[in-house]
Structure formats: structure tokens, C-alpha cells
Design a protein around this motif. Structure first.
Motif, PDB file in Angstrom:
ATOM      1  N   ARG A  37       0.830  -1.207   0.000  1.00 54.90           N
ATOM      2  CA  ARG A  37       0.000   0.000   0.000  1.00 54.90           C
ATOM      3  C   ARG A  37       0.863   1.255   0.000  1.00 54.90           C
ATOM      4  O   ARG A  37       0.611   2.196  -0.749  1.00 54.90           O
ATOM      5  CB  ARG A  37      -0.869   0.014   1.260  1.00 54.90           C
ATOM      6  CG  ARG A  37      -2.278  -0.263   0.964  1.00 54.90           C
ATOM      7  CD  ARG A  37      -3.155  -0.062   2.183  1.00 54.90           C
ATOM      8  NE  ARG A  37      -4.167  -1.084   2.232  1.00 54.90           N
ATOM      9  CZ  ARG A  37      -5.093  -1.269   1.304  1.00 54.90           C
ATOM     10  NH1 ARG A  37      -5.143  -0.468   0.258  1.00 54.90           N
ATOM     11  NH2 ARG A  37      -5.964  -2.242   1.406  1.00 54.90           N
ATOM     12  N   ASP A  41       0.921   4.108  -2.832  1.00 52.65           N
ATOM     13  CA  ASP A  41       0.690   5.511  -2.468  1.00 52.65           C
ATOM     14  C   ASP A  41       1.858   6.389  -2.917  1.00 52.65           C
ATOM     15  O   ASP A  41       1.658   7.503  -3.407  1.00 52.65           O
ATOM     16  CB  ASP A  41       0.500   5.655  -0.947  1.00 52.65           C
ATOM     17  CG  ASP A  41      -0.821   5.046  -0.484  1.00 52.65           C
ATOM     18  OD1 ASP A  41      -1.665   4.718  -1.349  1.00 52.65           O
ATOM     19  OD2 ASP A  41      -1.002   4.883   0.739  1.00 52.65           O
ATOM     20  N   ARG A  85      -5.159  -0.175  -5.545  1.00 52.49           N
ATOM     21  CA  ARG A  85      -5.336   0.243  -4.154  1.00 52.49           C
ATOM     22  C   ARG A  85      -6.693  -0.201  -3.612  1.00 52.49           C
ATOM     23  O   ARG A  85      -6.831  -0.584  -2.467  1.00 52.49           O
ATOM     24  CB  ARG A  85      -5.153   1.756  -4.023  1.00 52.49           C
ATOM     25  CG  ARG A  85      -3.671   2.133  -4.212  1.00 52.49           C
ATOM     26  CD  ARG A  85      -3.355   3.505  -3.705  1.00 52.49           C
ATOM     27  NE  ARG A  85      -3.895   4.540  -4.565  1.00 52.49           N
ATOM     28  CZ  ARG A  85      -3.662   5.832  -4.379  1.00 52.49           C
ATOM     29  NH1 ARG A  85      -2.918   6.240  -3.376  1.00 52.49           N
ATOM     30  NH2 ARG A  85      -4.171   6.719  -5.209  1.00 52.49           N
TER      31      ARG A  85
END
Ligand code: NAD
Length: 460
Positions: A37, A41, A85
Motif C-alpha cells: 500500500r 501511495d 489500491r
């Protein structure tokens, strides 16, 4: 805690890059959902914070307008990021499978595990998208990555070499051409995704065989169009012209040539001319939205391809600025532009008596990366769908297949092997490991062991 910007010294040689990626993977750093993650990001942040820098690089390499860069490069990567995501946890979950009654009591599941080190070798024509879209999948699947951008898009290559290691952990960039790629291919990695020509694709496949490394090949070829929709002439021409001339024709899934019944060739040519005029004005050389040919060698190749061609409109070119006008020609199947993938802003129109001849022409050649059909006839749509094979098939809609993360993107036969995007990327860069668990109690497995008491009776 994973830092916002990762301070790693970039690995300099191909062997160093693979070793550094391998070490990070073996340390277990890349497996957790939190790491994945954070990396996704960080890649999104890179696009946000460095968008202007990347747009400048694409302008320098291909004179790609910032709007076109956003539309055809970053928007596709962002869509991949959004999908990854959103779906990451679901993709990572073990997939339960039932077992046959005679294995009971047992449970089974497919557990996605990362492959290890992924090598991404990218081309120059969409140098950002074709590097970062596969990178999204490789990271989401929990891998360390080595990226080799194309030397023919040097500004984008330099920007990626500087930025990717600054924002991302376990992603190493090796810049260079055939020599560096050859050195990379000598290293053992766990999967190679190569995008580019079939010629180099063969080299990649041969090198991968040494280490039994699985390979995904995203190749090219001639993507045909069949057009017989006289009722929607202008709309079809607008779509075909956009797809054929975006990025100055240097698009792997662009319409490479158009086949149409003889009486539609002239009206289609006129409609294409109107469409080009509407998009790029009377003189595309002064349009801020029209790109340039990537280098002198490619420009010369296109100039040679046009020699002796029956030009309907366009045809002007300038070596100094690598300008090549959107050009439509009338051609037969023996024309020079009909021999190899054009990969530039030349669009031959080829008269074909009908659907049967068009299908015969397609099936007599390499399976294309894309096939586009503009027709109002359901029977014609069915005929192309059922009797031709291509990486993707578009009805009335060229190029759109690349921008949908839920559609795997890839070729078939000579246009490539394997597909990626969205979940398909995650699965490509994962091993779905079957995990079978047998309950200790109730030992019915005695049946399968000699002396086969019971089984002999069962088989009779
Ligand atoms: P290319 O094969 O010349 O180069 C691609 C990559 O291979 C580059 O990174 C390059 O450094 C490396 N390379 C070049 N020569 C090499 C060698 N001898 N050994 C090892 N590596 C080598 O391809 P290109 O000119 O960049 O791309 C054009 C082709 O790619 C067209 O056929 C096009 O249709 C196809 N393409 C396909 C897709 C797709 O997604 N299927 C996308 C873009 C381009």
C-alpha cells in the motif's frame, strides 16, 4: 514505519540492481500489505508531485503535449493505481477451492505469493505508461523490481532513474541500451515483462530460457481495420484518425491500415482528411497537439516507406524537426507500407471486395495486437469475432481496450504472450500456490496405500 521518500543509493550496474532487488525481497520487506500500500501511495505521490517534470521529459523526447501525456500516459497509470489500491486486499486473499469427495475431509486454497524480482523492459513510444503500468502490478503482488526504460526516450529514462528510487523502495532503474539489457538478461530474475519489437522479444525469450524465467511479451504488428459503415462515415473517420495519428502514429495498437469496399475508399479518405483538419488544423506542424517522430532513424524509415506511395493527403515531412505529416495513402497489399508495422503517421486504405476477403487477409498474416471493425451489421461483427484471432477486438472503438484496468492487455501469437493490467497484472506477477490441508482425524487415506485393501474391492 515506511518513510515518505526512500533514501537509497541507486544501484549502478545491472548485476548490482538485480542483487539489491533480490536482497530486499529475500529480507521479506516487500510482502506485507502495508508495504504494498505504501509503495502504491508513493507512486501516486510521484505522479502528483513530479507531473510537470515528467510532462517536460515527454515533450523533449516525443514533443508529446502535456494534455496528451495526461490522457495517454499518466491517466492509464492512475487508473491502474486506483484499481490496485481498491482491490489489493481482495486480490491477496487465499482463494478457496473445493476438493473431490474422495479427498475429504480436506480443505484447499490458492495462496497468492510474490514471485521475487521482476524485470520490466520498456519501449520509447509510451515510455511512462509502459514502464509504470506494469510496475503497479509488480508492486501490488509484493515483488522487488528492476526497470529498464528505453534509451530512445532519454529524458523520460533519466527522470525515472532519478525519481523511482527516490519515491519507492525495492525498485531499481538501469538505464541503457542493448548492452545493458543484455547484461540484465544474463542475471536470474523471476519474471520478465518485455514491451517492444518481436525481434528483441525473441532475444529476451532466448535469454530467459537459460534461467527458465517466465516471460510476458508485449509486442506489436499490423493492427487492421475493417470499415463498411457508410452511415457513420464521419464519426468513424474521426475515431480512426485520432487513433492512427495520436503520438504521431507511434502507438502499438493504432489502426495500421484500413480495409474497405472499393466504393467507400474515396469517401473515407475525404472524411479522414476532414477529421485530421478538425483535430490539428490546416498545418499540423504548427499544432501544439501533434507529436514528432522519436529519432532520425525512425523518421528515415517512414520517409522510405512513403516512396512511390499513392498519397491521398499529407505526405510532407522535415528531417531537421522530425516532423511527419498525418498521411493517408491508397494502397494494395503489395505496397511497401503493407509489409511491416508502420509505427508512424501513415495510414494506407486498401480496397477489399468484402468481409470474406478481409478475413482471409487477416488470417493469412500474423495475429494482430488489435483488430477494429466499423460496421452496422451484426453478422459482420460475429464473423470477425468468431473467425479471426487478435490481442483485442474493438467494434467502432479503437484504442479503448488499453484504458480499462479490468481488461487484460496483451497480444496473441506474434503480437505477444500474456496479458496485464488490474487483477491480471497481480496474477501475472504472483504464483497462485495451491495449499491443501488434510484433517488428521479420520484416516481414509489408508485406501490409497498398499496393500490397497478396500480399493481392490472398489475397482472390482
Ligand atoms: P525495441 O525492441 O527496439 O526496444 C525495446 C527495449 O528493448 C528497449 O528497452 C531497448 O533498450 C531494448 N533492446 C533493444 N535492442 C536490444 C537488444 N539487442 N538486446 C536486448 N535489449 C534490446 O522496441 P521499440 O522500438 O522500443 O518499440 C517498438 C515496437 O514495440 C513496435 O513493434 C510496437 O508495436 C511495440 N510495442 C508494443 C506495445 C505493447 O504493449 N504490446 C507497446 C509499445 C510498443
Amino acid at each position: 514505519m515506511i518513510p515518505d521518500v526512500v533514501e537509497t543509493s541507486p544501484a549502478t550496474t545491472p548485476a548490482d540492481a538485480v542483487a539489491a532487488a533480490r536482497a530486499r525481497f529475500e529480507a521479506g520487506a516487500t510482502r506485507s500489505v502495508a508495504w504494498r500500500r505504501a509503495q502504491l501511495d508513493a507512486l501516486a505521490r510521484l505522479l502528483d508531485e513530479q507531473g510537470a517534470r515528467l510532462e517536460e521529459a515527454l515533450w523533449a523526447d516525443l514533443r508529446k503535449s502535456p494534455t496528451e501525456t495526461r490522457l495517454t500516459e499518466t491517466a492509464i497509470v492512475r487508473a491502474e493505481l486506483d484499481e490496485a489500491r481498491r482491490r489489493l486486499r481482495a486480490w491477496m486473499r487465499p482463494r478457496r477451492r473445493t476438493v473431490p469427495w474422495f479427498l475429504l475431509p480436506a480443505t484447499a486454497a490458492l495462496l497468492p505469493e510474490p514471485l521475487g524480482v521482476i524485470l520490466i523492459i520498456a519501449p520509447w513510444n509510451y515510455p511512462l505508461q509502459l514502464t509504470l503500468a506494469p510496475l503497479v502490478g509488480a508492486i501490488a503482488a509484493g515483488n522487488a523490481v528492476v526497470v529498464k526504460p528505453s534509451e530512445h526516450a532519454p529524458q523520460v529514462s533519466a527522470a525515472l532513474a532519478e525519481l523511482l528510487p527516490r519515491y519507492l523502495d525495492a525498485v531499481h532503474v538501469v538505464e541503457g541500451a542493448a548492452e545493458e539489457t543484455t547484461a540484465l538478461l544474463a542475471e536470474r530474475v523471476d519474471h520478465i515483462l518485455y514491451t517492444g519489437s518481436g525481434r528483441v522479444g525473441r532475444i529476451v525469450l532466448r535469454a530467459a530460457a537459460e534461467h527458465l524465467t517466465p516471460v510476458t511479451l508485449e509486442l506489436g504488428g499490423k493492427s487492421p481495420v475493417w470499415f463498411d459503415d457508410a452511415a457513420h462515415l464521419d464519426q468513424a473517420a474521426r475515431r480512426i484518425a485520432w487513433a492512427a495519428f495520436v503520438n504521431a502514429g507511434q502507438t502499438c495498437i493504432r489502426p495500421d491500415y484500413v480495409m474497405a469496399p472499393p466504393h467507400l475508399i474515396d469517401p473515407l479518405a475525404k472524411a479522414l482528411e476532414r477529421a485530421v483538419h478538425d483535430m490539428l488544423g490546416a498545418d499540423p506542424s504548427v499544432s501544439p497537439d501533434y507529436g514528432r517522430i522519436v529519432n532520425d532513424a525512425q523518421h528515415q524509415r517512414l520517409v522510405a516507406m512513403l516512396e512511390g506511395a499513392d498519397v491521398v493527403f499529407g505526405g510532407r515531412h522535415d528531417r531537421a524537426t522530425r516532423y511527419f505529416e498525418p498521411t493517408v495513402t491508397r494502397a494494395d497489399t503489395a505496397a511497401s507500407a503493407m509489409q511491416d508495422e508502420i509505427f508512424g503517421p501513415i495510414l494506407p486504405l486498401v480496397a477489399m471486395p468484402g468481409v470474406e476477403q478481409a478475413i482471409a487477409h487477416i488470417t493469412a498474416h500474423d495475429k494482430p495486437l488489435a483488430l477494429y471493425v466499423f460496421t452496422r451489421s451484426k453478422a459482420t461483427r460475429r464473423a470477425f469475432a468468431q473467425r479471426t484471432s487478435s490481442g483485442a477486438l474493438g467494434f467502432d472503438a479503437p484504442l479503448l481496450q488499453i484504458s480499462a484496468p479490468r481488461i487484460p492487455f496483451g497480444g496473441v501469437g506474434a503480437s505477444g504472450m500474456g496479458g496485464y493490467h488490474g487483477r491480471a497484472s497481480f496474477e501475472l506477477f504472483s504464483h497462485l500456490k495451491p495449499v491443501v490441508r488434510r484433517i488428521h482425524a479420520l484416516d481414509t487415506l489408508f485406501l490409497v496405500r498398499p496393500p490397497f485393501t478396500g480399493l481392490k474391492q472398489w475397482f472390482g
